[in-house]
Design an enzyme around this catalytic site. Structure first.
Site, PDB file in Angstrom:
ATOM      1  N   ARG A  21       0.812  -1.221   0.000  1.00  0.00           N
ATOM      2  CA  ARG A  21       0.000   0.000   0.000  1.00  0.00           C
ATOM      3  C   ARG A  21       0.851   1.279   0.000  1.00  0.00           C
ATOM      4  O   ARG A  21       0.344   2.366  -0.212  1.00  0.00           O
ATOM      5  CB  ARG A  21      -0.943  -0.022   1.216  1.00  0.00           C
ATOM      6  CG  ARG A  21      -2.043  -1.059   1.101  1.00  0.00           C
ATOM      7  CD  ARG A  21      -2.731  -1.352   2.430  1.00  0.00           C
ATOM      8  NE  ARG A  21      -1.966  -2.272   3.249  1.00  0.00           N
ATOM      9  CZ  ARG A  21      -2.363  -2.735   4.436  1.00  0.00           C
ATOM     10  NH1 ARG A  21      -3.521  -2.363   4.941  1.00  0.00           N
ATOM     11  NH2 ARG A  21      -1.597  -3.565   5.132  1.00  0.00           N
ATOM     12  N   ARG A 338      29.240  22.333   2.978  1.00  0.00           N
ATOM     13  CA  ARG A 338      29.209  20.927   2.584  1.00  0.00           C
ATOM     14  C   ARG A 338      30.099  20.107   3.524  1.00  0.00           C
ATOM     15  O   ARG A 338      30.801  20.681   4.359  1.00  0.00           O
ATOM     16  CB  ARG A 338      29.650  20.822   1.125  1.00  0.00           C
ATOM     17  CG  ARG A 338      28.597  21.427   0.184  1.00  0.00           C
ATOM     18  CD  ARG A 338      29.148  21.592  -1.207  1.00  0.00           C
ATOM     19  NE  ARG A 338      29.739  20.363  -1.696  1.00  0.00           N
ATOM     20  CZ  ARG A 338      30.615  20.293  -2.703  1.00  0.00           C
ATOM     21  NH1 ARG A 338      30.997  21.398  -3.323  1.00  0.00           N
ATOM     22  NH2 ARG A 338      31.095  19.142  -3.081  1.00  0.00           N
TER      23      ARG A 338
HETATM   24  C1  UD1 Z   1      -1.575  -6.768  11.392  1.00  0.00           C
HETATM   25  C2  UD1 Z   1      -2.414  -7.741  12.227  1.00  0.00           C
HETATM   26  C3  UD1 Z   1      -3.661  -7.022  12.703  1.00  0.00           C
HETATM   27  C4  UD1 Z   1      -3.267  -5.815  13.514  1.00  0.00           C
HETATM   28  C5  UD1 Z   1      -2.336  -4.892  12.734  1.00  0.00           C
HETATM   29  C6  UD1 Z   1      -1.753  -3.878  13.702  1.00  0.00           C
HETATM   30  C7  UD1 Z   1      -2.024  -9.979  11.341  1.00  0.00           C
HETATM   31  C8  UD1 Z   1      -2.571 -11.069  10.501  1.00  0.00           C
HETATM   32  N1  UD1 Z   1      -2.768  -8.878  11.426  1.00  0.00           N
HETATM   33  O1  UD1 Z   1      -2.332  -6.455  10.225  1.00  0.00           O
HETATM   34  O2  UD1 Z   1      -4.445  -7.874  13.508  1.00  0.00           O
HETATM   35  O3  UD1 Z   1      -4.398  -5.097  13.939  1.00  0.00           O
HETATM   36  O4  UD1 Z   1      -1.239  -5.613  12.150  1.00  0.00           O
HETATM   37  O5  UD1 Z   1      -0.839  -3.010  13.131  1.00  0.00           O
HETATM   38  O6  UD1 Z   1      -0.936 -10.145  11.910  1.00  0.00           O
HETATM   39  N2  UD1 Z   1       5.136  -8.937   7.494  1.00  0.00           N
HETATM   40  C9  UD1 Z   1       6.154  -9.844   7.284  1.00  0.00           C
HETATM   41  N3  UD1 Z   1       5.894 -10.960   6.535  1.00  0.00           N
HETATM   42  C10 UD1 Z   1       4.686 -11.202   6.002  1.00  0.00           C
HETATM   43  C11 UD1 Z   1       3.643 -10.273   6.225  1.00  0.00           C
HETATM   44  C12 UD1 Z   1       3.905  -9.147   6.977  1.00  0.00           C
HETATM   45  O7  UD1 Z   1       7.261  -9.661   7.771  1.00  0.00           O
HETATM   46  O8  UD1 Z   1       4.552 -12.244   5.350  1.00  0.00           O
HETATM   47  C13 UD1 Z   1       5.416  -7.727   8.301  1.00  0.00           C
HETATM   48  C14 UD1 Z   1       5.214  -6.459   7.501  1.00  0.00           C
HETATM   49  O9  UD1 Z   1       6.446  -6.086   6.885  1.00  0.00           O
HETATM   50  C15 UD1 Z   1       4.772  -5.473   8.563  1.00  0.00           C
HETATM   51  C16 UD1 Z   1       4.127  -6.326   9.631  1.00  0.00           C
HETATM   52  O10 UD1 Z   1       4.511  -7.667   9.368  1.00  0.00           O
HETATM   53  O11 UD1 Z   1       5.863  -4.775   9.124  1.00  0.00           O
HETATM   54  C17 UD1 Z   1       2.591  -6.222   9.626  1.00  0.00           C
HETATM   55  O12 UD1 Z   1       2.096  -6.610   8.367  1.00  0.00           O
HETATM   56  P1  UD1 Z   1       0.854  -5.899   7.715  1.00  0.00           P
HETATM   57  O13 UD1 Z   1       0.613  -6.523   6.384  1.00  0.00           O
HETATM   58  O14 UD1 Z   1       0.990  -4.431   7.773  1.00  0.00           O
HETATM   59  O15 UD1 Z   1      -0.302  -6.372   8.716  1.00  0.00           O
HETATM   60  P2  UD1 Z   1      -1.733  -5.700   8.906  1.00  0.00           P
HETATM   61  O16 UD1 Z   1      -2.612  -6.123   7.785  1.00  0.00           O
HETATM   62  O17 UD1 Z   1      -1.598  -4.272   9.163  1.00  0.00           O
HETATM   63 CA    CA Z   2       0.188  -2.842   9.203  1.00  0.00          CA
END
Ligand code: UD1
Ligand code: CA
Length: 459
Positions: A21, A338
């Site tokens: 996103r 600089r």
């Molecule tokens: C996640 C939580 C949600 C919570 C929210 C809070 C889950 C399934 N959901 O959702 O309940 O309310 O955060 O901020 O955990 N990441 C990885 N590997 C992956 C996927 C993600 O390292 O395969 C890392 C991302 O880089 C990120 C973090 O995990 O830093 C969170 O991932 P993101 O996709 O933002 O989760 P949310 O959908 O926000």
């Molecule tokens: Ca998140």
């Protein structure tokens, strides 16, 4: 943190996602907030708890994350980003046989505080729970997983927004993503987490339901802080969190005796140290490892990074990077310092002056329209308007030395390498060829420069 009674704790921070996103080629966690990558804010906060190790789960363009932290943390690679649960599962080899606790955080929740993490850890230890998580009641729960409780108020599970029923969506208690797990329970539960949900991902949040169903103890602590839990999913979030972080820094500075004329247009990074009675005028950025001494006035419209600024210095409308400016000096308006510009005490650097890798010693003046590069300028030197140190011959850079008390006439070009002796003078428009050193006390003028005898000197 590990005392005799306490179990050890390690931290795992999830930083493998691209951050779709954000629409960026830079991993989300490296986007900057308050002058440094968002993940660095979290790593520094967790380090305050003195964990035995900080693991970063990395994946998308992991080389960039590794490059930033170097040996400061341990890395675990998640080659394919199949979800937050899958991310944590990549730590199973590292955590195999480890009986302590694991604090799991997301790399996109950068405002998390040490106080919250400590309360989380304390509650986890006091209750000897298998898992403890922070929950928060918010006005607008969109974008967060919802906390589902049973009639007696015990947590049952976390439901992701995309998978939630309309009734679950109305739940105002959300999951900010701060967990503490007993390591063996976490690994055990993770192996039971599937991906049959809307996003077809392995959710870390599903671990809660697995543990509850197994009859394990799952505890929660609820914080009231709606700011701390803000996550950065989009550039809009990035701007919002950036604003909040800057406000926090400015508030701290104001409490410490710094005048900020307009906090809305002033940006100071967390890493900057500012002494008492400094005044910062609007449209100013101060970043990196910068130190500003007492009584100094900065701005308006000034950018400073990684520099040491002395006391009672005045800097107006200028751009300064990796430089040193000592006490009582004046810089600007419109000066460009600089890297490796070292400005002594009581020096004046004026408008449209560029200084690079040069020393300008105490009480010297470079007031107008000059370029000073690879130069050593002594004390009490006056550099006339439009003076240029021609330091580059197209192949290599050479040095110009101007000794104490010298006076350089307007429009002088000094072709390096060259030396101007103590108290020597050049006339307006002099061109000093390279290696044509001017001896002390001599007066030179012309193109190319030649020495003027005393009877010629007033013409
Ligand atoms: C996640 C939580 C949600 C919570 C929210 C809070 C889950 C399934 N959901 O959702 O309940 O309310 O955060 O901020 O955990 N990441 C990885 N590997 C992956 C996927 C993600 O390292 O395969 C890392 C991302 O880089 C990120 C973090 O995990 O830093 C969170 O991932 P993101 O996709 O933002 O989760 P949310 O959908 O926000
Ligand atoms: Ca998140």
């Amino acid at each position: 943190m590990a005392t005799k009674k306490e179990k050890p704790v390690v931290c795992a921070i999830l930083a493998a996602g691209q951050g779709t996103r954000m629409k960026s080629q830079t991993p989300k966690v490296l986007h900057k907030l308050c002058g440094k990558p968002m993940i660095d804010h979290i790593v520094q906060t967790t380090k305050k708890l003195e964990p035995a190790r900080v693991y970063l789960i990395v994946g998308f363009r992991e080389e960039l994350v590794r490059q930033f932290f170097g040996d400061g943390v341990y890395y675990i690679t998640q080659s394919q980003q199949l979800g937050t649960g899958h991310a944590v599962l990549q730590a199973r080899d590292e955590l195999f046989g480890y009986k302590g606790d694991v604090l799991v955080l997301y790399g996109d929740v950068p405002l998390v505080t040490e106080a919250t993490l400590r309360s989380l850890l304390d509650r986890h230890r006091e209750t000897c729970a298998s898992a403890t998580l922070v929950t928060t009641r918010v006005k607008n729960s969109s974008g967060f997983g919802r906390v589902v409780r049973n009639r007696s108020g015990r947590i049952v599970k976390i439901v992701e927004e995309k998978d939630a029923t309309p009734a679950q969506r109305r739940i105002r208690e959300i999951n900010p993503g701060m967990y503490c797990f007993e390591a063996p329970s976490l690994l055990d539960a993770l192996t039971e987490v599937g991906a049959s949900n809307k996003q077809q991902e392995y959710y870390l949040t599903d671990v809660i339901e697995v543990l509850v169903k197994k009859g394990k103890k799952v505890e929660t602590i609820t914080t009231a802080d709606e700011i701390e839990i803000l996550q950065v999913n989009t550039r809009k979030h990035l701007a919002q969190v950036n604003r909040i972080m800057h406000e926090r820094v400015l508030e701290r500075l104001m409490n410490d005796g710094v005048t900020i004329i307009d906090p809305k247009t002033t940006f100071v990074s967390e890493t900057v140290k500012v002494e008492q009675d400094v005044t910062i005028y609007p449209f100013t950025y101060i970043e990196g490892y910068t130190h500003v001494g007492a009584g100094t006035i900065i701005g308006p419209q000034t950018y400073i990074t990684d520099s040491v600024i002395g006391s009672n210095v005045v800097i107006v409308m200028s751009y300064i990077s990796s430089s040193i400016i000592r006490d009582n000096s004046r810089v600007g308006p419109y000066s460009h310092l600089r890297p490796e510009a070292i400005v002594g005490e009581n020096v004046h650097i004026g408008n449209f002056v560029e200084v690079k890798k040069s020393v300008i010693d105490d009480n010297s003046k470079v007031n107008h329209l000059s370029y000073i590069g690879d130069a050593k300028i002594g004390k009490n030197v006056n550099i006339g308007a439009g003076t240029i140190t021609a330091n580059y011959d197209g192949v290599k850079k050479s040095e110009t030395v101007i000794e104490d008390g010298a006076s350089i006439g307007s429009g002088t070009v000094l072709i390096a390498p060259v030396r101007v002796g103590k108290k020597a003078v050049t006339g307006a428009g002099t061109i000093v060829p390279k290696s044509h050193d001017i001896p002390p006390n001599a007066v030179f003028a012309g193109v190319p420069a030649r020495e003027l005898k005393p009877h010629e000197q007033n013409s």
